[in-house]
Design an enzyme around this catalytic site. Structure first.
Site: not given
Length: 152
Positions: A73, A76-78
């Site tokens: 995550l 993914a968020e980066t």
């Protein structure tokens, strides 16, 4: 060089994270973030429509020796947030409002590659799908992140 010139504080961090020189003026005062550095994330392709990065499994594992689900995550968020920032431009800021992931396969060593692909690039919202794979191209996880785009 001007004796009064002070270079932006995060140039070395940007270079180590693989951020191309053309973005250093924009991101030089911001950097990539302490967590990106700690996780060992290195960017490849950078753009609003598509963004890639790698992250080592080593140092980012859970007790069973597999890549931590939260590390998926983080990657993914980066990727989704940086891609949304590229869409928003230098005078607007993305703020994550939703993220979710499905983990398909574990990984115990090597590098994970994340690829963010834009699903929606609007005036106030940007949504990206982020697919994480291993060195053999096998699917590890799939995430979706939505960012709200705010005026700076």
């Amino acid at each position: 060089m001007n004796a009064n010139f002070t270079p932006p504080p995060f140039l070395a961090e940007l270079a180590a994270a693989g951020v191309p020189d053309e973005y250093h003026a924009w991101l030089g005062d911001l950097g990539v973030g302490a967590l990106v550095v700690k996780m060992g994330i290195v960017f490849g392709e950078m753009g609003a429509e598509r963004m890639t990065a790698t992250m080592p499994v080593e140092g980012n594992t859970q007790l069973a020796g597999l890549l931590h689900g939260g590390a998926h995550l983080v990657l993914a968020e980066t990727l989704g947030s940086f891609a949304a920032a590229f869409h928003a431009g230098p005078h607007r800021r993305p703020v994550g409002i939703e993220i979710g992931a499905t983990h398909h396969r574990g990984i115990a060593s090597g590098l994970v590659t994340g690829t963010a692909t834009a699903l929606h690039l609007g005036r106030t919202l940007a949504t990206h799908e982020v697919v994480m794979t291993d060195a053999g191209g096998r699917l590890l996880s799939t995430a979706r992140i939505t960012n709200m785009i705010l005026d700076a």
